[in-house]
Design an enzyme around this catalytic site. Structure first.
Site, PDB file in Angstrom:
ATOM      1  N   SER A 110       5.590  31.950  -3.085  1.00 26.33           N
ATOM      2  CA  SER A 110       4.150  32.208  -3.234  1.00 26.33           C
ATOM      3  C   SER A 110       3.343  31.067  -3.818  1.00 26.33           C
ATOM      4  CB  SER A 110       3.922  33.458  -4.082  1.00 26.33           C
ATOM      5  OG  SER A 110       3.917  34.606  -3.271  1.00 26.33           O
ATOM      6  N   LYS A 113       0.509  29.670  -1.830  1.00 19.61           N
ATOM      7  CA  LYS A 113      -0.862  30.191  -1.869  1.00 19.61           C
ATOM      8  C   LYS A 113      -1.824  29.187  -2.508  1.00 19.61           C
ATOM      9  CE  LYS A 113       0.255  35.151  -1.802  1.00 19.61           C
ATOM     10  NZ  LYS A 113       1.712  35.210  -1.698  1.00 19.61           N
ATOM     11  N   SER A 167      -0.779  38.015  -6.164  1.00 19.54           N
ATOM     12  CA  SER A 167      -0.019  37.393  -5.077  1.00 19.54           C
ATOM     13  C   SER A 167      -0.023  38.236  -3.808  1.00 19.54           C
ATOM     14  CB  SER A 167       1.425  37.128  -5.513  1.00 19.54           C
ATOM     15  OG  SER A 167       1.988  36.081  -4.788  1.00 19.54           O
TER      16      SER A 167
END
Length: 402
Positions: A110, A113, A167
């Protein structure tokens, strides 16, 4: 001989930092990174990375071309961590204070991102209200989601907060689609173009969320470039320090509103924390990016491939930040290149790394396959582009958890 001359010119003309004392340079035996024991874990086999491109491994300075430890001469020993690679750098000066395998390939989870944020924050009006689509909701069952609903109407700022605090993978799909202009695949292409503009030549996104995809890689050095671009944006800094926000009710979809909290424990437990991003997949293990300010210095830490025991990813990041603040201000082993520095001429245009490849659906995030081959060719193409630039100067990719 000519190849050696080109490599030397690459470091000297574009990539080398101000003169520093470096441990772990290419002429010096590899120094082993300090490690702490981690419990044995069952996990998928790591994907095979593309072949190393020498010119990419010296981006930021020749001393960063090591699979081992690189720290300034005389600096205190960094703490042992379970991360397979890491880097600490100064957000303002761009000086790299140290690292372990800074240019080794890793899978992002993640923390990818942050590349989405670096790319799309300047493109999207945070006050605009948009509709979430069924396409946006196409994420792996059981993976990290903030709780948006198809047909729901949210401000773009709300979606950003859902992405950075919780997230949300559906939030990533929505922002990639909106920023890309057509669909999330267009957003991913824009992410790869922007990564190359930043100098993150070892980064290739396949999914906007960081859910695993074949051929998806990054490095600790690249993550520092991406994080620096994020923290340069006031809106990102505000989002990264937001502790709580509300996701509004959607009467037409018969859903109630609810509150979400920031899952990055650094902002609650580390004095001077500026925020960051956590990540996890079965394949990538724990990944982390965090930043903090102390004594007028703003440092960023990036780490890949960590286990959560004996310390969680953010705690390992905090320990490395503590170490970074003990390194003298004038000491470094390299530097973070500036946005556009490596793409300043047409011979280094970002088209080679912008190739979309064959991304898998967001719902499919199993281990990447080593036989795809396409990333190898675009990596080689990017290296060729940079070598052409140097010649011109001479002659004139399971479950997402917080």
């Amino acid at each position: 001989m000519r190849a050696a001359l080109l490599a030397a010119t690459t470091s000297a003309l574009l990539l080398a930092p101000a003169p520093v004392a470096v441990a772990g340079a290419s002429a010096v035996p590899t120094v082993r990174c300090p490690r702490v024991p981690a419990p044995a874990m069952s996990r998928p086999p790591r994907p095979s990375p593309p072949p190393a491109v020498p010119v990419q491994r010296v981006v930021g300075g020749a001393g960063l071309d090591t699979a081992g430890l690189v720290v300034p001469t005389g600096a205190p020993a960094p703490p042992g961590v379970t991360a397979t690679s890491w880097l600490v750098a100064d957000l303002d000066s761009g000086q790299v204070l140290g690292g372990c395998g800074p240019h080794e390939y890793g899978t992002p989870a993640s923390v990818q991102k942050l590349l989405l944020a670096a790319t799309m924050l300047p493109r999207l009006d945070p006050n605009k209200t948009v509709t979430v689509t069924d396409e946006d909701m196409d994420i792996e069952p059981g993976s990290s989601a903030v709780g948006l609903v198809a047909g729901g109407r949210y401000t773009i700022e709300t979606i950003w907060l859902g992405l950075l605090l919780n997230s949300g993978n559906e939030a990533a799909n929505a922002l990639a689609r909106l920023g890309g202009g057509t669909d999330s695949a267009a957003g991913v292409r824009a992410m790869n173009e922007h990564a190359h503009h930043l100098g993150a030549l070892q980064t290739h996104a396949v999914t906007p969320s960081g859910l695993d995809g074949a051929g998806q890689f990054t490095s600790a050095y690249d993550l520092a470039l991406i994080a620096r671009a994020c923290f340069a944006q006031p809106t990102f800094r505000r989002y990264a320090l937001t502790e709580q926000t509300s996701i509004p009710a959607q009467p037409a979809q018969r859903t109630k509103g609810f509150d979400i909290q920031n899952e990055n424990q650094l902002i609650y437990r580390y004095p001077g924390a500026l925020g960051g991003k956590t990540g996890f997949t079965d394949l990538a293990r724990h990944t982390y990016v965090g930043a903090a300010e102390r004594g007028g210095r703003r440092l960023v830490v990036t780490l890949l491939g960590a286990e959560s025991a004996p310390k969680r990813g953010w705690e390992q990041g905090a320990a490395l930040l503590d170490w970074g603040f003990t390194v003298p201000r004038d000491a470094s082993v390299g530097r973070l290149v500036e946005p556009g520095e490596l793409t300043a001429t047409p011979s280094a245009a970002p088209s080679a790394l912008a190739a979309p490849g064959a991304p898998r659906p967001a719902a499919a995030s199993g281990p990447g396959h080593s036989g795809s081959g396409w990333l190898w060719s675009v990596t080689a193409a990017s290296g060729a582009g940079l070598l052409a630039l140097m010649g011109g100067l001479l002659w004139r990719r399971r479950r997402r958890l917080p």
